[in-house]
Scaffold this motif. Sequence first.
Motif, PDB file in Angstrom:
ATOM      1  N   UNK A  51       0.749  -1.245   0.044  1.00 51.74           N
ATOM      2  CA  UNK A  51      -0.143  -0.012  -0.074  1.00 51.74           C
ATOM      3  C   UNK A  51       1.025   1.245  -0.044  1.00 51.74           C
ATOM      4  N   UNK A  52       1.924   1.080   0.028  1.00 55.56           N
ATOM      5  CA  UNK A  52       3.028   2.389   0.139  1.00 55.56           C
ATOM      6  C   UNK A  52       3.590   2.634  -1.411  1.00 55.56           C
ATOM      7  N   UNK A  53       3.151   3.379  -1.929  1.00 53.71           N
ATOM      8  CA  UNK A  53       3.582   3.760  -3.455  1.00 53.71           C
ATOM      9  C   UNK A  53       4.678   4.439  -3.757  1.00 53.71           C
TER      10      UNK A  53
ATOM     11  N   UNK B  89       2.573  -3.634  10.683  1.00 60.37           N
ATOM     12  CA  UNK B  89       1.298  -3.166  10.435  1.00 60.37           C
ATOM     13  C   UNK B  89       0.492  -3.671  11.578  1.00 60.37           C
ATOM     14  N   UNK B  90       0.737  -3.894  12.692  1.00 60.56           N
ATOM     15  CA  UNK B  90      -0.100  -4.097  13.706  1.00 60.56           C
ATOM     16  C   UNK B  90      -0.085  -2.714  14.754  1.00 60.56           C
ATOM     17  N   UNK B  91      -1.371  -2.242  14.797  1.00 60.48           N
ATOM     18  CA  UNK B  91      -1.688  -0.993  15.435  1.00 60.48           C
ATOM     19  C   UNK B  91      -2.355  -1.441  16.773  1.00 60.48           C
ATOM     20  N   UNK B  92      -1.953  -0.993  17.982  1.00 60.35           N
ATOM     21  CA  UNK B  92      -2.446  -1.146  19.400  1.00 60.35           C
ATOM     22  C   UNK B  92      -2.764  -0.048  19.963  1.00 60.35           C
ATOM     23  N   UNK B  93      -4.207   0.040  20.618  1.00 57.05           N
ATOM     24  CA  UNK B  93      -4.505   1.148  21.635  1.00 57.05           C
ATOM     25  C   UNK B  93      -5.035   0.309  22.756  1.00 57.05           C
TER      26      UNK B  93
ATOM     27  N   UNK C 269     -13.344   5.053  18.154  1.00 57.90           N
ATOM     28  CA  UNK C 269     -12.024   5.241  17.813  1.00 57.90           C
ATOM     29  C   UNK C 269     -11.500   4.356  16.529  1.00 57.90           C
ATOM     30  N   UNK C 270     -12.058   3.214  16.519  1.00 59.33           N
ATOM     31  CA  UNK C 270     -11.908   2.434  15.151  1.00 59.33           C
ATOM     32  C   UNK C 270     -12.216   3.105  13.927  1.00 59.33           C
ATOM     33  N   UNK C 271     -13.284   3.730  14.133  1.00 64.14           N
ATOM     34  CA  UNK C 271     -13.801   4.608  12.693  1.00 64.14           C
ATOM     35  C   UNK C 271     -12.830   5.463  12.436  1.00 64.14           C
ATOM     36  N   UNK C 272     -12.367   6.469  13.380  1.00 60.98           N
ATOM     37  CA  UNK C 272     -11.468   7.456  13.251  1.00 60.98           C
ATOM     38  C   UNK C 272     -10.271   6.726  12.774  1.00 60.98           C
ATOM     39  N   UNK C 273      -9.841   5.879  13.410  1.00 59.69           N
ATOM     40  CA  UNK C 273      -8.628   5.248  12.842  1.00 59.69           C
ATOM     41  C   UNK C 273      -8.673   4.901  11.367  1.00 59.69           C
ATOM     42  N   UNK C 274      -9.735   4.365  11.074  1.00 58.81           N
ATOM     43  CA  UNK C 274      -9.984   3.898   9.674  1.00 58.81           C
ATOM     44  C   UNK C 274     -10.208   5.179   8.751  1.00 58.81           C
ATOM     45  N   UNK C 275     -10.549   6.060   9.253  1.00 65.35           N
ATOM     46  CA  UNK C 275     -10.561   7.305   8.330  1.00 65.35           C
ATOM     47  C   UNK C 275      -9.079   8.015   7.981  1.00 65.35           C
ATOM     48  N   UNK C 276      -8.426   7.977   9.297  1.00 66.68           N
ATOM     49  CA  UNK C 276      -7.020   8.701   9.093  1.00 66.68           C
ATOM     50  C   UNK C 276      -6.154   7.631   8.122  1.00 66.68           C
ATOM     51  N   UNK C 277      -6.324   6.432   8.321  1.00 64.31           N
ATOM     52  CA  UNK C 277      -5.580   5.506   7.283  1.00 64.31           C
ATOM     53  C   UNK C 277      -6.054   5.889   5.973  1.00 64.31           C
ATOM     54  N   UNK C 278      -7.173   5.980   5.554  1.00 59.58           N
ATOM     55  CA  UNK C 278      -7.873   6.110   4.368  1.00 59.58           C
ATOM     56  C   UNK C 278      -6.995   7.395   3.450  1.00 59.58           C
TER      57      UNK C 278
ATOM     58  N   UNK D 110      -4.334   3.641   3.084  1.00 60.13           N
ATOM     59  CA  UNK D 110      -4.312   2.354   3.872  1.00 60.13           C
ATOM     60  C   UNK D 110      -5.514   1.901   4.520  1.00 60.13           C
ATOM     61  N   UNK D 111      -5.665   0.688   4.198  1.00 61.96           N
ATOM     62  CA  UNK D 111      -6.961  -0.029   4.924  1.00 61.96           C
ATOM     63  C   UNK D 111      -6.729  -0.773   5.943  1.00 61.96           C
ATOM     64  N   UNK D 112      -7.864  -0.799   6.889  1.00 64.31           N
ATOM     65  CA  UNK D 112      -7.853  -1.747   8.080  1.00 64.31           C
ATOM     66  C   UNK D 112      -8.215  -3.163   7.620  1.00 64.31           C
ATOM     67  N   UNK D 113      -7.516  -4.055   8.079  1.00 62.48           N
ATOM     68  CA  UNK D 113      -7.892  -5.428   7.843  1.00 62.48           C
ATOM     69  C   UNK D 113      -9.249  -5.783   8.675  1.00 62.48           C
TER      70      UNK D 113
END
Length: 383
Positions: free
Chosen positions: A146-148, A247-251, A266-275, A279-282
């Motif tokens: 995912x890193x171009x 690739x492992x994120x822990x809170x 929080x997971x929704x916020x993380x998803x948006x930040x990655x986007x 990047x995409x969450x598994x």
Amino acid sequence: MISASPHQYRADGRARGRPEPVLDAALAQAAGPELQGAPAILTLMHLAKRMDVSYKFLRSVIASKEGTHYRDFHISKRDGGGRRIAVPSPELMAVQRWIVREILRDRPVHRASFAYARGCSIYACARRHASAGWLLKLDIHDFFESIPEKAVYRVFREIGYARLVSFELARLCTRPWVAPPRGKRAERTVANPSRRGIEIYRRELTGYLPQGAPTSPMLSNLVFRVLDEHLSQLATRHGLIYTRYSDDLTFSGPASGFSRDRATEIISEVRDLLATRRFRLHERKITIVPPGGRKVVLDLLVDRAAPRLSRELRGRLEDHVRGIEKFGIAPHAAARGFASATGMINHIAGLLRFAGHIQPAFADPLRARFAAALARWRWSPVD
């Protein structure tokens, strides 16, 4: 450095008949990376001489449209999936190791990152979450791929290299997309026919960081620094601790004052930040562990003041040693899906070394059994 002294460099250049504007430009171009502790690289020919490799070889890698300088294979993952590995050719491997050694090593990473850098470790990462009440575990899907190329280019620009040199370094560290997997949106190249540029460098799609190249781990940390900062700020706003191990994120957070609903937000916020950086969450690997739940970070239990080996890791190690003792090396490797017996032995030996740092009372007897089993089946001892 291009010279121990700019004055000496200028004098040597004059003696060789170099025009004064050329010497001025070379010294100015060298200043950026040298101020950041990186070697000056003025041109691709200059890089080839510094690396002591063929200029034509470097050009062929940068101009490649098929990624033929890599060998592909897949390794199985414990969850039943697979991981695509792209190993560079011996010649390209040597080039990339030079880039790691001379340019990337010891570059500062974000304080929340605990992989691929000096002084970082799984234990140090897990220890940040010891005695946590709540635990959120997330995984980035296809992290390296995912890193171009463009993001890698920006890393070299930040180090101080000129645009063309940064572009060429990025190409040496990435692999071109030929047939991107379904759902993967590969970017159009920055050197396409509609723009000016070196003709042989033009290709339809940009490259990506291949998992298997020695440059990819450190580059991934440097690319992810901005997101690490945003995710750290997010954690701080919610009273949480954030870490990343590749690739492992822990809170993690306290037992009180938190809830599953807040975790979901929080997971929704993380998803948006990655986007924002593609990047995409598994999604299948999202884990929320409430107070009283079993808390494991990177195969270490963090329910007490200090991390401990998880039951799963201890069981895997015991199963490996028992399997080799009972069935032999090659049969056990085949039964567990390893590509080679050597790869399996190195894998087990690495896990045992890791376990020995965490819980020597468990690992030391198992290491002795492992060594005895290898000797029984006439395999050279593993350190």
